[in-house]
Structures are given as structure tokens and as C-alpha cells.
Design an enzyme around this catalytic site. Structure first.
Site, PDB file in Angstrom:
ATOM      1  N   ASP A  84     108.328   7.248 -65.219  1.00 14.25           N
ATOM      2  CA  ASP A  84     107.515   7.065 -64.015  1.00 14.25           C
ATOM      3  C   ASP A  84     106.443   6.020 -64.332  1.00 14.25           C
ATOM      4  OD1 ASP A  84     105.505   7.264 -62.081  1.00 14.25           O
ATOM      5  OD2 ASP A  84     105.859   9.401 -61.741  1.00 14.25           O
ATOM      6  N   HIS A 140     101.423   4.130 -62.790  1.00 13.17           N
ATOM      7  CA  HIS A 140     100.151   3.500 -63.154  1.00 13.17           C
ATOM      8  C   HIS A 140     100.354   2.336 -64.124  1.00 13.17           C
ATOM      9  CE1 HIS A 140      98.145   6.581 -60.874  1.00 13.17           C
ATOM     10  NE2 HIS A 140      99.050   7.408 -61.378  1.00 13.17           N
TER      11      HIS A 140
HETATM   12  C1  LIG Z   1     102.488   9.518 -62.062  1.00 13.20           C
HETATM   13  C2  LIG Z   1     102.704   9.618 -60.590  1.00 13.20           C
HETATM   14  N1  LIG Z   1     103.941   9.743 -60.113  1.00 13.20           N
HETATM   15  C3  LIG Z   1     104.201   9.834 -58.805  1.00 13.20           C
HETATM   16  C4  LIG Z   1     103.172   9.813 -57.893  1.00 13.20           C
HETATM   17  C5  LIG Z   1     103.491   9.983 -56.445  1.00 13.20           C
HETATM   18  O1  LIG Z   1     103.531   8.755 -55.799  1.00 13.20           O
HETATM   19  P1  LIG Z   1     103.199   8.691 -54.238  1.00 13.20           P
HETATM   20  O2  LIG Z   1     101.709   8.823 -54.127  1.00 13.20           O
HETATM   21  O3  LIG Z   1     103.728   7.370 -53.799  1.00 13.20           O
HETATM   22  O4  LIG Z   1     103.904   9.839 -53.593  1.00 13.20           O
HETATM   23  C6  LIG Z   1     101.856   9.664 -58.323  1.00 13.20           C
HETATM   24  C7  LIG Z   1     100.746   9.606 -57.353  1.00 13.20           C
HETATM   25  O5  LIG Z   1      99.979  10.459 -57.167  1.00 13.20           O
HETATM   26  C8  LIG Z   1     101.608   9.581 -59.718  1.00 13.20           C
HETATM   27  O6  LIG Z   1     100.363   9.472 -60.182  1.00 13.20           O
END
Ligand SMILES: Cc1ncc(COP(=O)(O)O)c(C=O)c1O
Length: 367
Positions: free
Chosen positions: A186, A189
Site C-alpha cells: 500500500d 503515503h
Molecule cells: C495506508 C492507507 N491505505 C489506504 C487508505 C485509504 O485510502 P482512501 O482514503 O482513498 O480510502 C489510507 C487513507 O486513510 C491509508 O492511509
């Protein structure tokens, strides 16, 4: 009257849960942006970039507000397909697929690829969307201590963030690549901020798929899952959050296309953010506030207690700094904190002033 009697036990139960949250200092309140931004994920300032706003507004006028259907039905638009191809090239993978949010993209990846009989190894600090995806999957779930997956059986899935959202530390991705697992990363950030072109910390190299939320450094919304053509083709055929959800408004594709233009044309934005983050980490350390020296714009100032974290955040807000307290379950119990995030619109002067105020508020909260 009868209806009311039926729902009363439910009302009592929910009111009792709310009272527990209040007692534990865990009741959330909503507060729109106000003051100097030290809490958003708009690291590059792209959410208000003139070119992106202009292209998005023009696209609304040309294509309308909504997509009117799912991507596999009448919601499909060429602008999404072209954007997905462009994003894949940016990322260094064969294909990518766009989802309406990072949360949905993580649910899609973890409920589509791992099957019954597989095992998902998930870092204990992973984001809620990864946790929920693994819970919804039919695979077995093993939560490993932060950054320490150990040895993995053949065919396992290893799931991690590249830059952790609440601590700003970075996973040892080179080590993970050697473990022989199907690596799912993921990049929420990292994309837009890291890499020679802002593509993030991973590409197609030794990684199965990456999830790239686009509402943070990219400044817009949604997320791209990037990977080999066969994996993305499978996702398109089988991922329920893709199939059973209305496609995003087409203007979002225009905005993200503009965002990729800005990321290519203005590399100084990401360099400046990382410089400012280093500057702030050093000023905090000089002032006696212990923060880790990671290379990311997310800086945790751990306070511990829930109420105390909220009180320090509120005092800083009074002084014009938009800082937010982060409490469990977002972070482990006893590690409530201020999550400071640095963006390109800040300056050394503002950050130095912020450190001075923070020291004052922390002292006041102690006494
Ligand atoms: C590490 C991480 N993955 C996924 C997400 C989710 O993304 P989104 O805000 O586009 O739903 C976030 C956001 O809060 C995040 O910090």
C-alpha cells in the site's frame, strides 16, 4: 408506538456504547479545515493546484457530473482507460485499475487474490482497510509484529504499507522482496512523494501488486491498483468493489491526469516537502521532543493518553495550527498522538513557530 418499543433496547445499547467512548476519551468530533495545515495528506498541495482545478472543472462541463453506471456497464469512459494506462507507465507496471477509494481498492485486492487455503501475512500496524480486506478474505490471516514477518511459507501473501500512515516509518521492502511471497504494498503515503519521478517506493520489481491511493499526494480521490496484466485482468473480472459500484465521476480522471502532469513537471514540490519534514524533525529533536528520524512527511508526536492528546491538539488549534489527535483504534492503546504531516505550503519560519507553541502546550499539559 409499537415500533418505538421494539427499537428501545437497540437505542439503549448504542447509547451505552457512546457513553463508553466518551468515558474512555474516544468520542470523535468533526471539525472542518481551519488554520495552518499540519494534518492533511495533501503533501504536494495538489488539491488546490490551479491546473488541476481548471481541468477538472472543464471536464465536468464536457462530461457531466456523474458516470451513471459501473465500469462494466454504462459507467465506462475512455478517459479512465487512458488514465489507467498512463498510471501503469508512471508506476512501471503493465496495467493498473482505478477504484473509487483506497479503502475499496484494498478490500478488492485482499478479497480477490487470496483464496481459501492461502495465508495472508499482515503487519500489525497496517491500515484499517488492509485489516478489513484480510478479514473479509477467505484466506487465513496471520498478523506479524511491526516490520518482522519472519520466514514465510511458499505461496503466502505478504501485506504491508510502504510508508506507515500513523508513524511515517518505512518498511524494509528490499528484504521483503527476497522472502518469496506475493508482496502487496500500500503506497498511500509514498506515491507522488518518493522515487525519481514520484512513482513511489515500488514498481513492478519483485512486487505482486501495489495499491496507490490518489486522494493524498495526488490531491484528488480514488486509488490505482498496479501490477502485471494477468493480475489486473483478473481483478477487473472478479473484484466485487470494482464490479458492483458506480464508476467515479469522469472529471476525476481529468483531474488525476492533470495531477500526473504536475508531478512530472514540478519535481521541486516533493523535494521541498521532504526537506521541510527533515527540518521539522530536527527542530523537534532540538527542542527535546522525541520523534523518529524517518524520511517521510508524517511525524508522530506520541503523547500517550487520549484526553491529553486531544487537549494538546485543541490548544494548538487555538493558536492557529490545524493539528489533530489520533487515538485508538487507529493507533495502539496508550500511544495516542499528534500526527503531524508536512506539506509544501509550509515554511521553515512557520514550522519553527509551531515547535515553540508545541513545547509550551506540552509543558502546560504536564503541569
Ligand atoms: C495506508 C492507507 N491505505 C489506504 C487508505 C485509504 O485510502 P482512501 O482514503 O482513498 O480510502 C489510507 C487513507 O486513510 C491509508 O492511509
Amino acid at each position: 408506538m409499537l415500533e418505538q418499543t421494539r427499537v428501545r433496547p437497540l437505542e439503549q445499547r448504542l447509547r451505552a456504547h457512546l457513553a463508553e467512548l466518551e468515558r474512555d476519551g474516544l468520542l470523535r468530533t468533526r471539525r472542518p479545515p481551519e488554520g495552518i495545515d499540519l494534518s492533511s495528506n495533501d503533501y504536494l498541495g495538489l488539491a488546490t493546484h490551479p491546473l488541476i482545478k481548471e481541468r477538472m472543472a472543464a471536464a465536468v462541463c464536457a462530461m457531466g457530473a456523474g458516470s451513471t453506471g459501473s465500469r462494466l456497464l454504462r459507467g465506462e469512459r475512455d478517459c479512465f482507460t487512458a488514465l489507467e494506462q498512463r498510471f501503469a507507465e508512471f508506476k512501471g507496471t503493465e496495467r493498473s485499475l482505478y477504484f473509487g477509494s483506497g479503502y475499496l481498492a484494498n478490500l478488492a485486492v485482499l478479497t480477490t487474490f487470496p483464496e481459501a487455503g492461502d495465508t495472508i501475512y499482515s503487519d500489525e500496524w497496517n491500515h484499517a482497510s488492509l485489516i478489513d480486506g484480510a478479514r473479509l478474505s477467505r484466506a487465513e490471516r496471520v498478523v506479524f509484529p511491526h516490520l518482522r514477518p519472519g520466514t514465510l511459507p511458499e505461496g503466502a501473501f505478504l501485506v504491508t504499507e510502504s510508508v506507515f500512515s500513523m508513524d511515517g516509518d518505512i518498511a524494509p521492502l528490499d528484504e521483503y522482496r527476497k522472502l518469496g511471497a506475493a508482496l502487496i504494498v500500500d503506497e498511500a503515503h509514498a506515491v507522488g512523494l518518493f522515487g525519481d519521478r514520484g512513482q513511489g517506493l515500488v514498481g513492478g520489481d519483485g512486487v505482486f501488486v501495489s495499491v496507490n491511493p490518489a486522494g493524498k499526494a495526488l490531491g484528488v480521490a480514488g486509488a490505482f491498483v498496479a501490477g502485471p496484466a494477468w493480475a489486473i485482468e483478473y481483478l477487473e473480472q472478479r473484484a466485487r468493489p470494482f464490479i458492483f459500484s458506480t464508476a467515479a465521476p469522469p472529471a476525476i480522471a481529468a483531474a488525476l491526469d492533470a495531477s500526473l502532469d504536475v508531478i512530472a513537471a514540478e519535481p521541486e514540490r516533493r523535494e521541498r516537502v521532504r526537506f521541510l519534514a527533515r527540518y521539522l524533525r530536527e527542530r523537534l529533536t532540538d527542542a527535546g521532543i522525541a520523534v523518529p528520524m524517518d524520511d517521510s512527511p508524517i511525524i508522530p508526536v506520541i503523547i500517550g493518553g487520549n484526553e491529553r492528546s486531544v487537549a494538546v491538539a485543541a490548544a494548538l488549534q487555538q493558536d492557529g495550527f490545524d493539528v489533530r489527535a489520533i487515538r485508538p483504534p487507529t493507533v495502539p492503546a496508550g500511544t495516542a498522538r499528534l500526527r503531524i504531516s508536512v506539506n509544501v505550503g509550509l515554511s521553515e519560519h512557520i514550522l519553527a513557530r509551531f515547535v515553540k507553541c508545541l513545547v509550551e502546550k506540552l509543558c502546560a499539559a504536564c503541569s
